[in-house]
Design a protein around this motif. Structure first.
Motif, mmCIF file in Angstrom:
data_model
loop_
_atom_site.group_PDB
_atom_site.id
_atom_site.type_symbol
_atom_site.label_atom_id
_atom_site.label_comp_id
_atom_site.label_asym_id
_atom_site.label_seq_id
_atom_site.Cartn_x
_atom_site.Cartn_y
_atom_site.Cartn_z
ATOM 1 N N LYS A 128 0.851 -1.196 0.000
ATOM 2 C CA LYS A 128 0.000 0.000 0.000
ATOM 3 C C LYS A 128 0.878 1.235 0.000
ATOM 4 N N ILE A 129 0.611 2.138 -0.950
ATOM 5 C CA ILE A 129 1.270 3.433 -1.040
ATOM 6 C C ILE A 129 0.178 4.490 -1.184
ATOM 7 N N ILE A 130 0.344 5.604 -0.457
ATOM 8 C CA ILE A 130 -0.556 6.744 -0.575
ATOM 9 C C ILE A 130 0.269 7.887 -1.144
ATOM 10 N N VAL A 131 -0.230 8.505 -2.222
ATOM 11 C CA VAL A 131 0.518 9.566 -2.893
ATOM 12 C C VAL A 131 -0.283 10.873 -2.873
ATOM 13 N N TRP A 132 0.452 11.995 -2.897
ATOM 14 C CA TRP A 132 -0.117 13.332 -2.983
ATOM 15 C C TRP A 132 0.577 14.078 -4.117
ATOM 16 N N ASP A 133 -0.152 15.019 -4.714
ATOM 17 C CA ASP A 133 0.445 15.789 -5.797
ATOM 18 C C ASP A 133 1.141 17.058 -5.313
ATOM 19 N N GLU A 134 1.147 17.305 -4.005
ATOM 20 C CA GLU A 134 1.862 18.442 -3.414
ATOM 21 C C GLU A 134 2.795 17.935 -2.317
ATOM 22 N N GLU A 135 3.806 18.717 -2.004
ATOM 23 C CA GLU A 135 4.733 18.364 -0.933
ATOM 24 C C GLU A 135 4.018 18.333 0.413
ATOM 25 N N CYS A 136 4.617 17.641 1.369
ATOM 26 C CA CYS A 136 4.146 17.576 2.761
ATOM 27 C C CYS A 136 2.711 17.062 2.875
ATOM 28 N N GLY A 185 -2.709 18.526 -1.065
ATOM 29 C CA GLY A 185 -3.259 18.426 -2.411
ATOM 30 C C GLY A 185 -4.036 17.151 -2.632
ATOM 31 N N ARG A 186 -4.121 16.746 -3.892
ATOM 32 C CA ARG A 186 -4.864 15.541 -4.247
ATOM 33 C C ARG A 186 -4.174 14.315 -3.683
ATOM 34 N N ARG A 187 -4.974 13.327 -3.283
ATOM 35 C CA ARG A 187 -4.470 12.110 -2.635
ATOM 36 C C ARG A 187 -5.018 10.899 -3.381
ATOM 37 N N HIS A 188 -4.199 9.858 -3.453
ATOM 38 C CA HIS A 188 -4.639 8.620 -4.110
ATOM 39 C C HIS A 188 -3.917 7.440 -3.459
ATOM 40 N N GLU A 189 -4.610 6.328 -3.271
ATOM 41 C CA GLU A 189 -4.032 5.114 -2.699
ATOM 42 C C GLU A 189 -3.851 4.066 -3.785
ATOM 43 N N PHE A 190 -2.768 3.312 -3.666
ATOM 44 C CA PHE A 190 -2.493 2.226 -4.598
ATOM 45 C C PHE A 190 -2.100 0.976 -3.825
ATOM 46 N N THR A 191 -2.543 -0.172 -4.317
ATOM 47 C CA THR A 191 -2.084 -1.464 -3.803
ATOM 48 C C THR A 191 -1.467 -2.287 -4.929
ATOM 49 N N ALA A 192 -1.298 -1.660 -6.081
ATOM 50 C CA ALA A 192 -0.689 -2.306 -7.253
ATOM 51 C C ALA A 192 0.120 -1.262 -8.007
ATOM 52 N N GLU A 193 0.821 -1.710 -9.015
ATOM 53 C CA GLU A 193 1.690 -0.816 -9.783
ATOM 54 C C GLU A 193 0.911 0.312 -10.446
ATOM 55 N N CYS A 194 1.609 1.409 -10.673
ATOM 56 C CA CYS A 194 1.063 2.549 -11.403
ATOM 57 C C CYS A 194 2.029 2.852 -12.550
ATOM 58 N N TYR A 195 1.621 2.562 -13.755
ATOM 59 C CA TYR A 195 2.454 2.739 -14.940
ATOM 60 C C TYR A 195 2.603 4.208 -15.324
ATOM 61 N N ASN A 196 1.575 5.004 -15.018
ATOM 62 C CA ASN A 196 1.565 6.414 -15.401
ATOM 63 C C ASN A 196 0.648 7.183 -14.455
ATOM 64 N N ILE A 197 1.215 7.954 -13.545
ATOM 65 C CA ILE A 197 0.419 8.690 -12.552
ATOM 66 C C ILE A 197 -0.487 9.720 -13.225
ATOM 67 N N MET A 198 -0.154 10.134 -14.428
ATOM 68 C CA MET A 198 -0.978 11.124 -15.142
ATOM 69 C C MET A 198 -2.358 10.570 -15.488
ATOM 70 N N PHE A 237 4.597 11.146 -0.462
ATOM 71 C CA PHE A 237 3.887 9.877 -0.331
ATOM 72 C C PHE A 237 4.255 9.180 0.969
ATOM 73 N N LYS A 238 3.434 8.204 1.329
ATOM 74 C CA LYS A 238 3.673 7.349 2.494
ATOM 75 C C LYS A 238 3.598 5.902 2.026
ATOM 76 N N ILE A 239 4.588 5.125 2.430
ATOM 77 C CA ILE A 239 4.561 3.685 2.182
ATOM 78 C C ILE A 239 4.014 3.051 3.454
ATOM 79 N N GLU A 240 2.823 2.480 3.362
ATOM 80 C CA GLU A 240 2.204 1.863 4.532
ATOM 81 C C GLU A 240 2.537 0.391 4.654
ATOM 82 N N SER A 241 2.767 -0.272 3.515
ATOM 83 C CA SER A 241 3.161 -1.683 3.573
ATOM 84 C C SER A 241 3.879 -2.075 2.298
ATOM 85 N N GLY A 242 4.771 -3.023 2.445
ATOM 86 C CA GLY A 242 5.552 -3.515 1.317
ATOM 87 C C GLY A 242 6.698 -2.596 0.956
ATOM 88 N N ALA A 243 7.501 -3.048 0.027
ATOM 89 C CA ALA A 243 8.589 -2.242 -0.538
ATOM 90 C C ALA A 243 8.218 -1.927 -1.982
#
Length: 196
Positions: free
Chosen positions: A13-21, A24-37, A47-53
């Motif tokens: 699990k990774i949580i990403v934001w489009d702004e620092e700290c 901004g916009r937030r999105h969670e992923f549990t699988a690969e992201c080929y293109n964040i756009m 971003f925060k890595i909640e589980s896995g590498a």
């Protein structure tokens, strides 16, 4: 919105934001992201890595500089590329590292490409390959037997990062061009295991 993992059997699990700290916009992923756009982001700024590498990439399609991402918080670009000798503020694709297991890692390094020349066996972290007796700064090829590793261009885990995994290329990296799309040199001077 959370995207679910179908390609891997582990838990990531990774949580990403489009702004620092973490702003901004937030999105969670549990699988690969080929293109964040494709998710409406121009790039990931925190971003925060909640589980896995995970491994993050500078460009879409898992291209460009690589960054190993282990459990924790990354509020700004320095947190993921600060030990790197190169200024990279963007990350536009990322994927889980399937075989990361800090306790069970083994890799063979070879002086020349195609598994030729002097051979070394590694099962621990090495902040300096020279200190372990590897006389030159070059590694021509790798064979990953188990686990996942990050190799660095310079001692002390600095410089370009190259992620080596047992499930990619069948764990065999015969030539430096197979290390990643940004690989430009045989120079590897430190190696460490990736933690799950």
């Amino acid at each position: 919105m959370t995207q679910h993992c179908t390609k891997f059997s582990g838990h990531w699990k990774i949580i990403v934001w489009d702004e620092e700290c973490f702003q901004g916009r937030r999105h969670e992923f549990t699988a690969e992201c080929y293109n964040i756009m494709e998710c409406g982001f121009e790039t990931v700024r925190s971003f925060k890595i909640e589980s896995g590498a995970w491994v993050g990439y500078e460009h879409l399609g898992f291209q460009g500089q690589q960054f190993v991402l282990e459990r924790g918080e990354y509020p700004r670009w320095e947190a993921w590329s600060g030990s790197n000798a190169y200024h990279v503020e963007r990350m536009t694709s990322f994927r889980p590292i399937a075989c990361a297991n800090h306790r069970d890692c083994k890799m063979s390094i070879f002086e020349k490409e195609n598994f030729l020349g002097r051979k070394g066996e590694i099962s621990d972290d090495y902040p300096s390959l020279q200190a372990m007796g590897w006389c030159n700064n070059e590694v021509g090829s790798f064979r990953v037997h188990s686990g996942a590793w990050v190799c660095y261009q310079y001692p002390g885990y600095r410089g370009f990062q190259y992620i080596m995994e047992c499930d990619r290329h069948s764990g065999e990296y015969k030539h430096w061009r197979e290390w990643g799309s940004h690989a430009q040199t045989f120079q590897i001077q430190s190696i460490r295991r990736i933690q799950q």
